[in-house]
Design a protein around this motif. Structure first.
Motif, PDB file in Angstrom:
ATOM      1  N   LEU A 129      -4.201 -12.726 -23.970  1.00 21.74           N
ATOM      2  CA  LEU A 129      -5.256 -11.818 -24.437  1.00 21.74           C
ATOM      3  C   LEU A 129      -5.696 -10.868 -23.322  1.00 21.74           C
ATOM      4  CD1 LEU A 129      -7.406 -14.392 -26.443  1.00 21.74           C
ATOM      5  CD2 LEU A 129      -5.517 -12.961 -27.255  1.00 21.74           C
ATOM      6  N   GLY A 171       0.882   2.662 -37.475  1.00 23.35           N
ATOM      7  CA  GLY A 171       1.828   3.755 -37.681  1.00 23.35           C
ATOM      8  C   GLY A 171       2.161   3.970 -39.149  1.00 23.35           C
ATOM      9  N   ALA A 191      -1.896 -13.925 -39.023  1.00 22.41           N
ATOM     10  CA  ALA A 191      -2.607 -13.435 -40.202  1.00 22.41           C
ATOM     11  C   ALA A 191      -3.796 -12.649 -39.689  1.00 22.41           C
ATOM     12  CB  ALA A 191      -3.081 -14.598 -41.057  1.00 22.41           C
ATOM     13  N   LYS A 214       5.113   3.017 -23.406  1.00 19.85           N
ATOM     14  CA  LYS A 214       5.855   4.142 -22.828  1.00 19.85           C
ATOM     15  C   LYS A 214       5.330   5.515 -23.295  1.00 19.85           C
ATOM     16  CE  LYS A 214       9.064   2.250 -20.219  1.00 19.85           C
ATOM     17  NZ  LYS A 214       8.224   1.204 -19.643  1.00 19.85           N
ATOM     18  N   ASN A 255      -8.547  -3.820 -37.395  1.00 19.75           N
ATOM     19  CA  ASN A 255      -9.518  -3.065 -38.202  1.00 19.75           C
ATOM     20  C   ASN A 255      -9.973  -1.803 -37.468  1.00 19.75           C
ATOM     21  OD1 ASN A 255      -9.910  -4.716 -40.681  1.00 19.75           O
ATOM     22  ND2 ASN A 255     -10.310  -6.291 -39.170  1.00 19.75           N
ATOM     23  N   GLY A 312      -9.509  -6.199 -33.971  1.00 19.31           N
ATOM     24  CA  GLY A 312      -8.515  -5.330 -33.317  1.00 19.31           C
ATOM     25  C   GLY A 312      -7.814  -4.381 -34.270  1.00 19.31           C
ATOM     26  N   ALA A 337       9.163   6.364 -35.991  1.00 22.67           N
ATOM     27  CA  ALA A 337      10.260   5.843 -35.170  1.00 22.67           C
ATOM     28  C   ALA A 337       9.862   4.503 -34.560  1.00 22.67           C
ATOM     29  CB  ALA A 337      10.574   6.847 -34.057  1.00 22.67           C
ATOM     30  N   ASP A 338      10.658   3.480 -34.831  1.00 28.21           N
ATOM     31  CA  ASP A 338      10.335   2.155 -34.303  1.00 28.21           C
ATOM     32  C   ASP A 338      11.578   1.269 -34.366  1.00 28.21           C
ATOM     33  OD1 ASP A 338       9.438  -0.425 -33.767  1.00 28.21           O
ATOM     34  OD2 ASP A 338       7.555  -0.145 -34.849  1.00 28.21           O
ATOM     35  N   GLY A 359       5.300   7.332 -33.262  1.00 30.22           N
ATOM     36  CA  GLY A 359       6.052   6.326 -32.499  1.00 30.22           C
ATOM     37  C   GLY A 359       5.419   4.977 -32.729  1.00 30.22           C
ATOM     38  N   GLY A 375      11.720   1.659 -25.291  1.00 32.40           N
ATOM     39  CA  GLY A 375      11.639   0.238 -25.626  1.00 32.40           C
ATOM     40  C   GLY A 375      10.202  -0.207 -25.789  1.00 32.40           C
ATOM     41  N   GLY A 397      -4.519   2.812 -32.923  1.00 32.67           N
ATOM     42  CA  GLY A 397      -4.262   1.361 -32.928  1.00 32.67           C
ATOM     43  C   GLY A 397      -4.197   0.804 -31.518  1.00 32.67           C
ATOM     44  N   ASP A 398      -3.351  -0.228 -31.351  1.00 33.95           N
ATOM     45  CA  ASP A 398      -3.287  -0.907 -30.057  1.00 33.95           C
ATOM     46  C   ASP A 398      -2.782   0.000 -28.937  1.00 33.95           C
ATOM     47  OD1 ASP A 398      -4.220  -3.141 -31.330  1.00 33.95           O
ATOM     48  OD2 ASP A 398      -2.706  -4.500 -30.488  1.00 33.95           O
TER      49      ASP A 398
HETATM   50  C1  LIG Z   1      -4.034 -13.885 -31.683  1.00 36.00           C
HETATM   51  C2  LIG Z   1      -4.438 -12.581 -32.316  1.00 36.00           C
HETATM   52  C3  LIG Z   1      -5.204 -12.564 -33.489  1.00 36.00           C
HETATM   53  C4  LIG Z   1      -5.619 -11.355 -34.061  1.00 36.00           C
HETATM   54  N1  LIG Z   1      -6.404 -11.371 -35.186  1.00 36.00           N
HETATM   55  C5  LIG Z   1      -6.873 -10.203 -35.690  1.00 36.00           C
HETATM   56  C6  LIG Z   1      -7.738 -10.177 -36.842  1.00 36.00           C
HETATM   57  O1  LIG Z   1      -8.062 -11.198 -37.441  1.00 36.00           O
HETATM   58  N2  LIG Z   1      -8.203  -8.962 -37.289  1.00 36.00           N
HETATM   59  C7  LIG Z   1      -7.851  -7.794 -36.667  1.00 36.00           C
HETATM   60  O2  LIG Z   1      -8.298  -6.714 -37.097  1.00 36.00           O
HETATM   61  N3  LIG Z   1      -6.995  -7.786 -35.604  1.00 36.00           N
HETATM   62  C8  LIG Z   1      -6.521  -8.948 -35.095  1.00 36.00           C
HETATM   63  N4  LIG Z   1      -5.673  -8.938 -34.005  1.00 36.00           N
HETATM   64  C9  LIG Z   1      -5.246  -7.643 -33.446  1.00 36.00           C
HETATM   65  C10 LIG Z   1      -4.061  -7.054 -34.232  1.00 36.00           C
HETATM   66  O3  LIG Z   1      -3.003  -7.992 -34.315  1.00 36.00           O
HETATM   67  C11 LIG Z   1      -3.562  -5.770 -33.565  1.00 36.00           C
HETATM   68  O4  LIG Z   1      -4.686  -4.923 -33.359  1.00 36.00           O
HETATM   69  C12 LIG Z   1      -2.536  -5.048 -34.432  1.00 36.00           C
HETATM   70  O5  LIG Z   1      -1.340  -5.808 -34.520  1.00 36.00           O
HETATM   71  C13 LIG Z   1      -2.212  -3.675 -33.849  1.00 36.00           C
HETATM   72  O6  LIG Z   1      -1.388  -2.964 -34.728  1.00 36.00           O
HETATM   73  P1  LIG Z   1      -0.605  -1.684 -34.210  1.00 36.00           P
HETATM   74  O7  LIG Z   1       0.174  -1.181 -35.379  1.00 36.00           O
HETATM   75  O8  LIG Z   1      -1.556  -0.761 -33.519  1.00 36.00           O
HETATM   76  O9  LIG Z   1       0.358  -2.220 -33.045  1.00 36.00           O
HETATM   77  P2  LIG Z   1       1.505  -3.357 -33.067  1.00 36.00           P
HETATM   78  O10 LIG Z   1       1.291  -4.333 -34.167  1.00 36.00           O
HETATM   79  O11 LIG Z   1       1.579  -3.866 -31.659  1.00 36.00           O
HETATM   80  O12 LIG Z   1       2.824  -2.542 -33.402  1.00 36.00           O
HETATM   81  C14 LIG Z   1       3.394  -1.609 -32.503  1.00 36.00           C
HETATM   82  C15 LIG Z   1       4.764  -1.187 -33.044  1.00 36.00           C
HETATM   83  O13 LIG Z   1       5.309  -0.195 -32.147  1.00 36.00           O
HETATM   84  C16 LIG Z   1       6.679  -0.462 -31.895  1.00 36.00           C
HETATM   85  N5  LIG Z   1       7.025   0.155 -30.584  1.00 36.00           N
HETATM   86  C17 LIG Z   1       6.724  -0.293 -29.352  1.00 36.00           C
HETATM   87  N6  LIG Z   1       7.158   0.591 -28.422  1.00 36.00           N
HETATM   88  C18 LIG Z   1       7.730   1.609 -29.087  1.00 36.00           C
HETATM   89  C19 LIG Z   1       8.357   2.826 -28.691  1.00 36.00           C
HETATM   90  N7  LIG Z   1       8.459   3.167 -27.415  1.00 36.00           N
HETATM   91  N8  LIG Z   1       8.825   3.662 -29.648  1.00 36.00           N
HETATM   92  C20 LIG Z   1       8.713   3.343 -30.941  1.00 36.00           C
HETATM   93  N9  LIG Z   1       8.139   2.204 -31.371  1.00 36.00           N
HETATM   94  C21 LIG Z   1       7.662   1.341 -30.459  1.00 36.00           C
HETATM   95  C22 LIG Z   1       6.810  -1.976 -31.975  1.00 36.00           C
HETATM   96  O14 LIG Z   1       8.138  -2.346 -32.349  1.00 36.00           O
HETATM   97  C23 LIG Z   1       5.783  -2.323 -33.088  1.00 36.00           C
HETATM   98  O15 LIG Z   1       6.382  -2.365 -34.376  1.00 36.00           O
HETATM   99  C24 LIG Z   1      -5.252 -10.136 -33.424  1.00 36.00           C
HETATM  100  C25 LIG Z   1      -4.453 -10.151 -32.265  1.00 36.00           C
HETATM  101  C26 LIG Z   1      -4.068 -11.368 -31.704  1.00 36.00           C
HETATM  102  C27 LIG Z   1      -3.233 -11.356 -30.451  1.00 36.00           C
END
Ligand SMILES: Cc1cc2nc3c(=O)[nH]c(=O)nc-3n(C[C@H](O)[C@H](O)[C@H](O)COP(=O)(O)OP(=O)(O)OC[C@H]3O[C@@H](n4cnc5c(N)ncnc54)[C@H](O)[C@@H]3O)c2cc1C
Length: 378
Positions: free
Chosen positions: A244, A16, A50, A143, A276, A274, A36-37, A10, A139, A261-262
């Motif tokens: 933040l 993902g 970036a 969730k 990384n 984050g 799924a996204d 998800g 959404g 991830g997040d």
């Molecule tokens: C200002 C800023 C600067 C940053 N700089 C850095 C950096 O320099 N280096 C670094 O390592 N990190 C950095 N980060 C952190 C980094 O951006 C995040 O850790 C990263 O985007 C997380 O990736 P992710 O794929 O886990 O989650 P996300 O990028 O949040 O993606 C989550 C995905 O899940 C989807 N989704 C949400 N809910 C559902 C659902 N119920 N079902 C299906 N899909 C869903 C969304 O559409 C989205 O595509 C920074 C963050 C910020 C705010």
């Protein structure tokens, strides 16, 4: 037997899609992998941010055969300077510098624009026959975690990170700069060409005010912090403020479920770690699942997922603690704290072995490193 198993991911952003690709490589074509996204419906990506991709994560993208597609747009960070001053100080003394590579010819990080990386990951997943579902039932990202009844521990900072791309007259020479100002870090991160990506921390109220300013007023605020060391500057896109926060999920696993991830953790961007950390989750989980598949085990069984949790949760808590402490120590105006931190930075700067430990840690190459982060295929 294997036709009845499938892995559903998800969320199809960095974590993902990288996980899907790692599993496809490690497991072969037998087990269906579904991402799924809802956001997959609106590609190409328009993410304005970036990311600093550290050496270990670049190796992961190389092993996943994605790096080639973004390499031309990736700017190596060749050195870094850290300063600590008040906003109106005439000079910003440099307290710490980092230069060099983690291995000969391998910079400790590259700056990559998020949209390039996401689009390369989507293309790779499509080429590998991963099912991309355009509509998910849910959404909000939280969730899935909520549904599994997994609580989180953490808080919101009264800070937002303003993100904007700045064009400048002179070449940045691959230098990253982190200026500790009273409201928090102001990071200038080099992009390809005479451009840099800013992560500029302010209180939430001040950040909302700043991003709502007219272009001319915004330019005034920007110039006061950025300075003119790279010549005339110009904002190349509309500044955006990201609130933040910090949290870590109380468990990274649930019933036949793993968080990566997040979804598992969000940390302050003060150390650019984050995503990384999220990619470390991806590499560890993919390795655990592929090892289990080779042993003919049920991929979702508790001890398989437990191995993943043991591998990643402690490391995440340690990084969370480190970023919180850095933010507490640096985002304030206390003269006493400034003196303490500047002595600390000066000591590190004069101790090359300590510096190289920090560089290896920041590059993701310390501790128990998953195979993909060494650039090895699963
Ligand atoms: C200002 C800023 C600067 C940053 N700089 C850095 C950096 O320099 N280096 C670094 O390592 N990190 C950095 N980060 C952190 C980094 O951006 C995040 O850790 C990263 O985007 C997380 O990736 P992710 O794929 O886990 O989650 P996300 O990028 O949040 O993606 C989550 C995905 O899940 C989807 N989704 C949400 N809910 C559902 C659902 N119920 N079902 C299906 N899909 C869903 C969304 O559409 C989205 O595509 C920074 C963050 C910020 C705010």
């Amino acid at each position: 037997m294997s036709a009845q198993r499938s892995i559903i991911i998800g969320g199809g952003a960095f974590a993902g899609l990288a996980l899907a690709q790692a599993l496809r490589q490690g497991l072969g074509g037998d087990i269906p992998i579904i991402v799924a996204d809802p956001a997959l419906a609106s590609r190409p990506s328009r993410d304005p941010r970036a990311t600093a991709i550290v050496a270990a994560c670049r190796r992961l993208f190389e092993a996943l055969e994605v790096w080639d597609q973004v390499a031309a747009q990736a700017q190596p960070i060749l050195d870094m300077v850290v300063t600590d001053s008040r906003l109106r100080d005439a000079t910003r003394p440099v307290f710490l510098t980092f230069a060099g590579d983690v291995e000969p010819g391998e910079p400790f990080a590259h700056m990559v624009e998020n949209r390039h990386l996401i689009d390369a990951l989507v293309k790779r997943a499509e080429a590998e026959g991963v099912d991309l579902l355009l509509v998910a039932a849910d959404g909000a990202r939280s969730k899935l975690r909520e549904r599994a009844g997994i609580a989180t521990h953490g808080w919101e900072y009264d800070q937002s990170g303003i993100v904007v791309t700045v064009g400048h007259e002179r070449d940045h020479q691959g230098r990253a700069e982190e200026h500790f100002l009273p409201a928090g870090p102001f990071a200038i991160l080099p992009l390809k060409g005479n451009r840099s990506s800013l992560v500029w921390t302010e209180s939430r109220k001040e950040a909302s005010r700043i991003v709502a300013l007219s272009d001319d007023e915004f330019h005034g605020e920007l110039e006061q912090r950025f300075g003119l060391h790279l010549g005339e500057i110009k904002a190349l896109d509309k500044p955006r403020a990201f609130p933040l926060g910090y949290f870590v999920a109380r468990s990274f696993i649930g019933e036949r479920l793993a968080l990566v991830g997040d979804a598992a953790h969000v940390i302050h961007p003060i150390a650019g770690q984050g995503l990384n950390m999220g990619l470390k989750d991806v590499a560890a989980l993919a390795e655990v699942i592929v090892d289990a598949a080779r042993l003919g085990m049920d991929l979702g069984q508790a001890d398989v997922l437990d191995r993943y949790q043991r591998w990643r949760r402690f490391d995440t808590m340690a990084m969370g603690l480190a970023t919180n402490s850095l933010n507490l120590l640096f985002s304030n105006e206390s003269t006493l704290l400034r003196a303490v931190r500047d002595i600390g930075l000066g000591l590190v700067d004069r101790a090359p072995p300590l510096k190289s430990i920090f560089i290896r840690q920041a590059a993701g190459l310390a501790g128990e490193v998953p195979r993909l982060l060494k650039g090895e295929a699963l």
